[in-house]
Design a protein around this motif. Sequence first.
Motif, PDB file in Angstrom:
ATOM      1  N   ASP A  84       0.811  -1.221   0.000  1.00 47.21           N
ATOM      2  CA  ASP A  84       0.000   0.000   0.000  1.00 47.21           C
ATOM      3  C   ASP A  84       0.843   1.269   0.000  1.00 47.21           C
ATOM      4  O   ASP A  84       0.336   2.363   0.270  1.00 47.21           O
ATOM      5  CB  ASP A  84      -0.922   0.003   1.221  1.00 47.21           C
ATOM      6  N   THR A  85       2.133   1.130  -0.308  1.00 48.49           N
ATOM      7  CA  THR A  85       3.033   2.282  -0.270  1.00 48.49           C
ATOM      8  C   THR A  85       2.531   3.433  -1.136  1.00 48.49           C
ATOM      9  O   THR A  85       2.537   4.594  -0.719  1.00 48.49           O
ATOM     10  CB  THR A  85       4.443   1.875  -0.738  1.00 48.49           C
ATOM     11  N   ALA A  86       2.072   3.128  -2.342  1.00 49.19           N
ATOM     12  CA  ALA A  86       1.648   4.181  -3.264  1.00 49.19           C
ATOM     13  C   ALA A  86       0.423   4.935  -2.764  1.00 49.19           C
ATOM     14  O   ALA A  86       0.174   6.066  -3.203  1.00 49.19           O
ATOM     15  CB  ALA A  86       1.359   3.577  -4.643  1.00 49.19           C
ATOM     16  N   ALA A  87      -0.328   4.341  -1.858  1.00 52.17           N
ATOM     17  CA  ALA A  87      -1.554   4.980  -1.362  1.00 52.17           C
ATOM     18  C   ALA A  87      -1.318   5.858  -0.148  1.00 52.17           C
ATOM     19  O   ALA A  87      -2.242   6.542   0.309  1.00 52.17           O
ATOM     20  CB  ALA A  87      -2.591   3.894  -1.019  1.00 52.17           C
ATOM     21  N   LEU A  88      -0.097   5.887   0.389  1.00 55.62           N
ATOM     22  CA  LEU A  88       0.132   6.620   1.636  1.00 55.62           C
ATOM     23  C   LEU A  88      -0.142   8.110   1.503  1.00 55.62           C
ATOM     24  O   LEU A  88      -0.623   8.749   2.438  1.00 55.62           O
ATOM     25  CB  LEU A  88       1.571   6.397   2.113  1.00 55.62           C
ATOM     26  N   GLY A  89       0.168   8.672   0.353  1.00 55.30           N
ATOM     27  CA  GLY A  89      -0.012  10.103   0.186  1.00 55.30           C
ATOM     28  C   GLY A  89      -1.450  10.565   0.298  1.00 55.30           C
ATOM     29  O   GLY A  89      -1.720  11.697   0.712  1.00 55.30           O
ATOM     30  N   ASP A  90      -2.392   9.692  -0.067  1.00 53.59           N
ATOM     31  CA  ASP A  90      -3.819  10.036   0.006  1.00 53.59           C
ATOM     32  C   ASP A  90      -4.538   9.178   1.032  1.00 53.59           C
ATOM     33  O   ASP A  90      -5.755   8.996   0.949  1.00 53.59           O
ATOM     34  CB  ASP A  90      -4.475   9.847  -1.370  1.00 53.59           C
ATOM     35  N   ALA A  91      -3.810   8.665   2.002  1.00 51.82           N
ATOM     36  CA  ALA A  91      -4.380   7.695   2.936  1.00 51.82           C
ATOM     37  C   ALA A  91      -5.385   8.336   3.878  1.00 51.82           C
ATOM     38  O   ALA A  91      -5.211   9.470   4.328  1.00 51.82           O
ATOM     39  CB  ALA A  91      -3.267   7.042   3.748  1.00 51.82           C
ATOM     40  N   GLY A  92      -6.432   7.558   4.183  1.00 50.52           N
ATOM     41  CA  GLY A  92      -7.365   7.943   5.227  1.00 50.52           C
ATOM     42  C   GLY A  92      -6.872   7.453   6.578  1.00 50.52           C
ATOM     43  O   GLY A  92      -5.785   6.885   6.705  1.00 50.52           O
ATOM     44  N   ASP A  93      -7.721   7.649   7.584  1.00 49.82           N
ATOM     45  CA  ASP A  93      -7.305   7.311   8.938  1.00 49.82           C
ATOM     46  C   ASP A  93      -6.941   5.840   9.092  1.00 49.82           C
ATOM     47  O   ASP A  93      -5.980   5.511   9.793  1.00 49.82           O
ATOM     48  CB  ASP A  93      -8.407   7.666   9.934  1.00 49.82           C
ATOM     49  N   ALA A  94      -7.704   4.947   8.464  1.00 51.17           N
ATOM     50  CA  ALA A  94      -7.470   3.514   8.655  1.00 51.17           C
ATOM     51  C   ALA A  94      -6.060   3.127   8.212  1.00 51.17           C
ATOM     52  O   ALA A  94      -5.315   2.476   8.958  1.00 51.17           O
ATOM     53  CB  ALA A  94      -8.515   2.692   7.911  1.00 51.17           C
ATOM     54  N   LEU A  95      -5.683   3.517   6.999  1.00 54.30           N
ATOM     55  CA  LEU A  95      -4.351   3.172   6.502  1.00 54.30           C
ATOM     56  C   LEU A  95      -3.263   3.883   7.298  1.00 54.30           C
ATOM     57  O   LEU A  95      -2.204   3.307   7.556  1.00 54.30           O
ATOM     58  CB  LEU A  95      -4.236   3.511   5.011  1.00 54.30           C
ATOM     59  N   LEU A  96      -3.516   5.116   7.719  1.00 48.91           N
ATOM     60  CA  LEU A  96      -2.519   5.830   8.518  1.00 48.91           C
ATOM     61  C   LEU A  96      -2.311   5.168   9.875  1.00 48.91           C
ATOM     62  O   LEU A  96      -1.180   5.075  10.361  1.00 48.91           O
ATOM     63  CB  LEU A  96      -2.917   7.291   8.691  1.00 48.91           C
ATOM     64  N   HIS A  97      -3.389   4.695  10.488  1.00 46.27           N
ATOM     65  CA  HIS A  97      -3.248   3.943  11.738  1.00 46.27           C
ATOM     66  C   HIS A  97      -2.380   2.704  11.505  1.00 46.27           C
ATOM     67  O   HIS A  97      -1.480   2.395  12.288  1.00 46.27           O
ATOM     68  CB  HIS A  97      -4.618   3.499  12.256  1.00 46.27           C
ATOM     69  N   ARG A  98      -2.672   1.990  10.424  1.00 46.99           N
ATOM     70  CA  ARG A  98      -1.932   0.751  10.134  1.00 46.99           C
ATOM     71  C   ARG A  98      -0.474   1.058   9.827  1.00 46.99           C
ATOM     72  O   ARG A  98       0.429   0.372  10.323  1.00 46.99           O
ATOM     73  CB  ARG A  98      -2.602   0.021   8.958  1.00 46.99           C
ATOM     74  N   ALA A  99      -0.231   2.064   9.016  1.00 53.03           N
ATOM     75  CA  ALA A  99       1.147   2.398   8.655  1.00 53.03           C
ATOM     76  C   ALA A  99       1.949   2.799   9.889  1.00 53.03           C
ATOM     77  O   ALA A  99       3.095   2.374  10.068  1.00 53.03           O
ATOM     78  CB  ALA A  99       1.154   3.525   7.626  1.00 53.03           C
ATOM     79  N   ALA A 100       1.363   3.620  10.746  1.00 50.43           N
ATOM     80  CA  ALA A 100       2.062   4.050  11.955  1.00 50.43           C
ATOM     81  C   ALA A 100       2.418   2.851  12.830  1.00 50.43           C
ATOM     82  O   ALA A 100       3.540   2.751  13.344  1.00 50.43           O
ATOM     83  CB  ALA A 100       1.199   5.038  12.733  1.00 50.43           C
ATOM     84  N   ALA A 101       1.467   1.939  13.003  1.00 55.39           N
ATOM     85  CA  ALA A 101       1.702   0.768  13.847  1.00 55.39           C
ATOM     86  C   ALA A 101       2.817  -0.104  13.285  1.00 55.39           C
ATOM     87  O   ALA A 101       3.687  -0.576  14.027  1.00 55.39           O
ATOM     88  CB  ALA A 101       0.413  -0.039  13.986  1.00 55.39           C
ATOM     89  N   VAL A 102       2.813  -0.313  11.982  1.00 55.73           N
ATOM     90  CA  VAL A 102       3.801  -1.196  11.364  1.00 55.73           C
ATOM     91  C   VAL A 102       5.181  -0.541  11.338  1.00 55.73           C
ATOM     92  O   VAL A 102       6.197  -1.198  11.605  1.00 55.73           O
ATOM     93  CB  VAL A 102       3.356  -1.601   9.951  1.00 55.73           C
ATOM     94  N   LEU A 103       5.247   0.739  11.008  1.00 57.96           N
ATOM     95  CA  LEU A 103       6.540   1.425  10.990  1.00 57.96           C
ATOM     96  C   LEU A 103       7.240   1.319  12.339  1.00 57.96           C
ATOM     97  O   LEU A 103       8.454   1.094  12.410  1.00 57.96           O
ATOM     98  CB  LEU A 103       6.351   2.898  10.616  1.00 57.96           C
ATOM     99  N   LYS A 104       6.485   1.462  13.406  1.00 55.87           N
ATOM    100  CA  LYS A 104       7.087   1.478  14.745  1.00 55.87           C
ATOM    101  C   LYS A 104       7.709   0.134  15.112  1.00 55.87           C
ATOM    102  O   LYS A 104       8.670   0.090  15.888  1.00 55.87           O
ATOM    103  CB  LYS A 104       6.035   1.877  15.778  1.00 55.87           C
ATOM    104  N   ILE A 105       7.189  -0.972  14.570  1.00 57.57           N
ATOM    105  CA  ILE A 105       7.707  -2.302  14.931  1.00 57.57           C
ATOM    106  C   ILE A 105       8.537  -2.914  13.805  1.00 57.57           C
ATOM    107  O   ILE A 105       8.799  -4.111  13.811  1.00 57.57           O
ATOM    108  CB  ILE A 105       6.556  -3.262  15.308  1.00 57.57           C
ATOM    109  N   SER A 106       8.955  -2.092  12.856  1.00 63.36           N
ATOM    110  CA  SER A 106       9.616  -2.622  11.653  1.00 63.36           C
ATOM    111  C   SER A 106      11.109  -2.848  11.815  1.00 63.36           C
ATOM    112  O   SER A 106      11.794  -3.155  10.837  1.00 63.36           O
ATOM    113  CB  SER A 106       9.378  -1.670  10.475  1.00 63.36           C
ATOM    114  N   GLY A 107      11.637  -2.723  13.025  1.00 62.21           N
ATOM    115  CA  GLY A 107      13.072  -2.881  13.237  1.00 62.21           C
ATOM    116  C   GLY A 107      13.684  -4.127  12.622  1.00 62.21           C
ATOM    117  O   GLY A 107      14.717  -4.055  11.951  1.00 62.21           O
TER     118      GLY A 107
END
Length: 225
Positions: free
Chosen positions: A125-148
């Motif tokens: 869903d990388t290409a959709a981040l620029g126009d993301a709604g709350d649902a995708l932004l919640h998911r992206a934030a959660a995944v980025l934080k644990i992506s170590g």
Amino acid sequence: METARTERTQQWLAAHDLDTEGDPEEAARDLMPEILRDEELAPADKLELGLGLLEILDTYWATVELRWFVNAAQDEALPATFWQAIREHLEQPKASEAVLQSLWADWFEDITTVERAFTEVLAKDTAALGDAGDALLHRAAAVLKISGPVPWKLKYPIYTAALDVERLRPFVYFGVLYSFHDVYGSLEIAPALELLDRLDLPEDTEHLADLRTALQEGHANHHRR
């Protein structure tokens, strides 16, 4: 999080004189095997009930059993259903801690599953981040934080794309920070420093100065310093 799966699972438990009372982790250890060995259930039904039990108990052991089941599945429809459910968990304002722990400690640290898992929960869903709604932004934030633990070559393009989304920039920083501090963290020094520069963080951001110094000294991981 409750869905139709929750109600269906509760009905199955009641029909088999089972319940979720007591310690959630112990309940998951007792009930997940009961569901998965029920010969009257098709594999898709076992998955639905297992996902429903995860919704009810929100406990790590349920994710362990589901991971074993999905990884052994012969029908590709089962992983597709599983990953859709995981995305829905991550899209909640507060993501399930059990799901986050499973992704971080099991799926992302396993070299045989990390690419599929990271792709399913965010990369595709990388290409959709620029126009993301709350649902995708919640998911992206959660995944980025644990992506170590995710290999750098997989996550760096997502980190770069997320820089353009103001709400995600703090989580790009957390991703870089934990890439350095996780035991199995994956980080490449030069692009990590470039990301930190592009984030334009306040100089008093917690851990930023120490992280920048360590990277400039040539250390890619705290545990291998």
